[in-house]
Scaffold this motif. Structure first.
Motif, mmCIF file in Angstrom:
data_model
loop_
_atom_site.group_PDB
_atom_site.id
_atom_site.type_symbol
_atom_site.label_atom_id
_atom_site.label_comp_id
_atom_site.label_asym_id
_atom_site.label_seq_id
_atom_site.Cartn_x
_atom_site.Cartn_y
_atom_site.Cartn_z
ATOM 1 N N LYS A 220 42.416 42.902 36.264
ATOM 2 C CA LYS A 220 41.219 43.726 36.220
ATOM 3 C C LYS A 220 41.103 44.383 34.855
ATOM 4 C CE LYS A 220 39.005 47.028 39.292
ATOM 5 N NZ LYS A 220 39.136 47.627 40.624
ATOM 6 N N ILE A 221 40.134 43.936 34.064
ATOM 7 C CA ILE A 221 39.939 44.481 32.727
ATOM 8 C C ILE A 221 38.692 45.361 32.762
ATOM 9 C CG2 ILE A 221 39.657 43.908 30.275
ATOM 10 C CD1 ILE A 221 42.294 42.829 31.440
ATOM 11 N N SER A 222 38.905 46.659 32.673
ATOM 12 C CA SER A 222 37.790 47.591 32.803
ATOM 13 C C SER A 222 36.715 47.295 31.754
ATOM 14 C CB SER A 222 38.279 49.027 32.638
ATOM 15 O OG SER A 222 38.979 49.149 31.423
ATOM 16 N N ARG B 283 43.963 46.521 32.338
ATOM 17 C CA ARG B 283 43.936 46.505 30.865
ATOM 18 C C ARG B 283 45.151 47.221 30.240
ATOM 19 N NH1 ARG B 283 39.490 46.714 26.646
ATOM 20 N NH2 ARG B 283 37.957 46.468 28.292
ATOM 21 N N LEU C 26 48.338 45.261 30.432
ATOM 22 C CA LEU C 26 48.303 44.147 29.480
ATOM 23 C C LEU C 26 48.665 44.655 28.084
ATOM 24 C CD1 LEU C 26 47.526 41.184 28.807
ATOM 25 C CD2 LEU C 26 45.142 41.915 28.727
ATOM 26 N N PHE D 116 35.054 44.841 31.361
ATOM 27 C CA PHE D 116 34.941 43.403 31.057
ATOM 28 C C PHE D 116 34.685 42.651 32.361
ATOM 29 C CE2 PHE D 116 36.552 39.109 30.254
ATOM 30 C CZ PHE D 116 35.913 38.799 29.069
ATOM 31 N N GLU E 58 39.752 43.106 12.182
ATOM 32 C CA GLU E 58 39.803 44.439 12.771
ATOM 33 C C GLU E 58 41.097 45.177 12.445
ATOM 34 O OE1 GLU E 58 37.425 45.972 14.526
ATOM 35 O OE2 GLU E 58 38.629 47.703 15.165
ATOM 36 N N VAL E 59 42.225 44.473 12.487
ATOM 37 C CA VAL E 59 43.511 45.155 12.379
ATOM 38 C C VAL E 59 44.249 44.848 11.074
ATOM 39 C CG1 VAL E 59 45.614 45.717 13.662
ATOM 40 C CG2 VAL E 59 43.596 44.984 14.899
ATOM 41 N N VAL F 47 40.347 39.576 15.285
ATOM 42 C CA VAL F 47 41.535 40.443 15.302
ATOM 43 C C VAL F 47 42.022 40.663 13.868
ATOM 44 C CG1 VAL F 47 43.970 40.559 15.999
ATOM 45 C CG2 VAL F 47 42.242 39.834 17.645
ATOM 46 N N VAL G 52 47.902 37.374 24.747
ATOM 47 C CA VAL G 52 46.989 38.015 25.698
ATOM 48 C C VAL G 52 46.588 37.013 26.786
ATOM 49 C CG1 VAL G 52 44.650 38.959 25.966
ATOM 50 C CG2 VAL G 52 46.139 39.820 24.164
ATOM 51 N N THR H 296 39.451 44.279 20.915
ATOM 52 C CA THR H 296 38.663 43.402 20.041
ATOM 53 C C THR H 296 38.434 42.045 20.705
ATOM 54 O OG1 THR H 296 39.486 44.455 18.036
ATOM 55 C CG2 THR H 296 38.622 42.234 17.788
ATOM 56 N N ILE H 297 39.475 41.514 21.328
ATOM 57 C CA ILE H 297 39.361 40.198 21.975
ATOM 58 C C ILE H 297 38.280 40.225 23.061
ATOM 59 C CG2 ILE H 297 40.590 38.506 23.429
ATOM 60 C CD1 ILE H 297 43.157 39.316 21.850
ATOM 61 N N PHE H 298 38.337 41.229 23.940
ATOM 62 C CA PHE H 298 37.350 41.287 25.027
ATOM 63 C C PHE H 298 35.955 41.608 24.495
ATOM 64 C CE2 PHE H 298 41.320 42.187 27.489
ATOM 65 C CZ PHE H 298 41.321 40.978 28.166
ATOM 66 N N LEU I 35 38.335 34.277 17.825
ATOM 67 C CA LEU I 35 38.911 35.513 18.353
ATOM 68 C C LEU I 35 40.014 36.014 17.424
ATOM 69 C CD1 LEU I 35 39.133 34.892 22.221
ATOM 70 C CD2 LEU I 35 37.266 35.857 20.878
ATOM 71 N N ARG J 80 43.674 48.236 19.906
ATOM 72 C CA ARG J 80 42.521 47.709 19.152
ATOM 73 C C ARG J 80 42.465 46.188 19.226
ATOM 74 N NH1 ARG J 80 43.142 49.982 13.407
ATOM 75 N NH2 ARG J 80 41.298 48.741 12.891
ATOM 76 N N ILE J 81 43.629 45.556 19.160
ATOM 77 C CA ILE J 81 43.688 44.084 19.217
ATOM 78 C C ILE J 81 43.143 43.579 20.554
ATOM 79 C CG2 ILE J 81 45.295 42.130 19.378
ATOM 80 C CD1 ILE J 81 47.074 43.873 17.339
ATOM 81 N N VAL J 82 43.676 44.150 21.637
ATOM 82 C CA VAL J 82 43.259 43.704 22.974
ATOM 83 C C VAL J 82 41.769 43.992 23.182
ATOM 84 C CG1 VAL J 82 43.586 44.095 25.456
ATOM 85 C CG2 VAL J 82 45.578 43.867 23.952
#
Lengths: 93, 100
Positions: free
Chosen positions: B48-50, A3, A6, B52, B18-19, B15, B33, A28-30, B11, A24-26
């Protein structure tokens, strides 16, 4: 890739954004994908793949150590299927 | 279950909310992404996305398959397949959200 790597890559490409906003963007997506599946929704990202929820019926399981029968309730599990474009790219076309 | 299908648009909308970037820029960031994740996987890396999950590429060897309709044997060439292993957190939240 993890993560944080990325996030780092996206931050490098977008020097006008604060690192914390990129985080925050990344995130938010997940988070959005998990929330959708928690509602039972599908998330279809053309070219990348689709996240969906599959139902696993109730069954009688067995404790592998004692051999004892245990009732396993019906449950829902997350599922991902890679998109055609990504599958093709993985195989060099 | 609500049985809706979300897309990239949903999605990027998240975003955007949120931002507070423009809708256009939010959409581009979602795309970047996915692009970075895909590129890493194509290079053979594990992503590997912790909290997730983990996307990994596995090599499958060649094997003989069979056309189920004709019964004819056909060679299946070696190929790379993508697997996704959800994190415990994702499994728990999906199970809890769809219960009952």
């Amino acid at each position: 890739m993890i993560r944080s790597e990325l996030i780092q890559k996206i931050a490098e490409e977008n020097p006008h954004l604060f690192q914390r906003d990129v985080e925050r963007i990344v995130n938010t997506i997940f988070e959005e994908i998990i929330e959708a599946m928690a509602r039972g929704d599908r998330v279809e990202l053309r070219g990348f793949g689709a996240f969906s929820v599959k139902r696993r019926d109730a069954r009688t399981g067995r404790n592998p150590r004692t051999g004892e029968s245990v009732a396993v309730e019906e449950k829902h599990v997350p599922f991902f299927k890679a998109g055609k474009l990504l599958r093709d790219r993985l195989n060099g076309s | 279950m609500s049985d809706k299908t979300l897309t990239r648009m949903d999605l990027s909308e998240a975003v955007f909310r949120e931002v507070g970037l423009s809708r256009n820029e939010s959409a581009q960031l979602v795309e970047s992404v996915l692009q970075h994740m895909s590129d890493a996987l194509v290079r053979g890396e594990t992503v590997k996305i912790s909290s997730f999950g983990t996307f990994a590429v596995r090599d499958k060897t060649a094997r003989m398959g069979r056309n189920p309709k004709t019964g004819e044997e056909v060679p299946i060439s070696p190929r790379r397949v993508l697997t996704f292993r959800p994190s415990h957190l994702m499994k728990d939240r999906v199970a809890a959200g769809n219960r009952g």
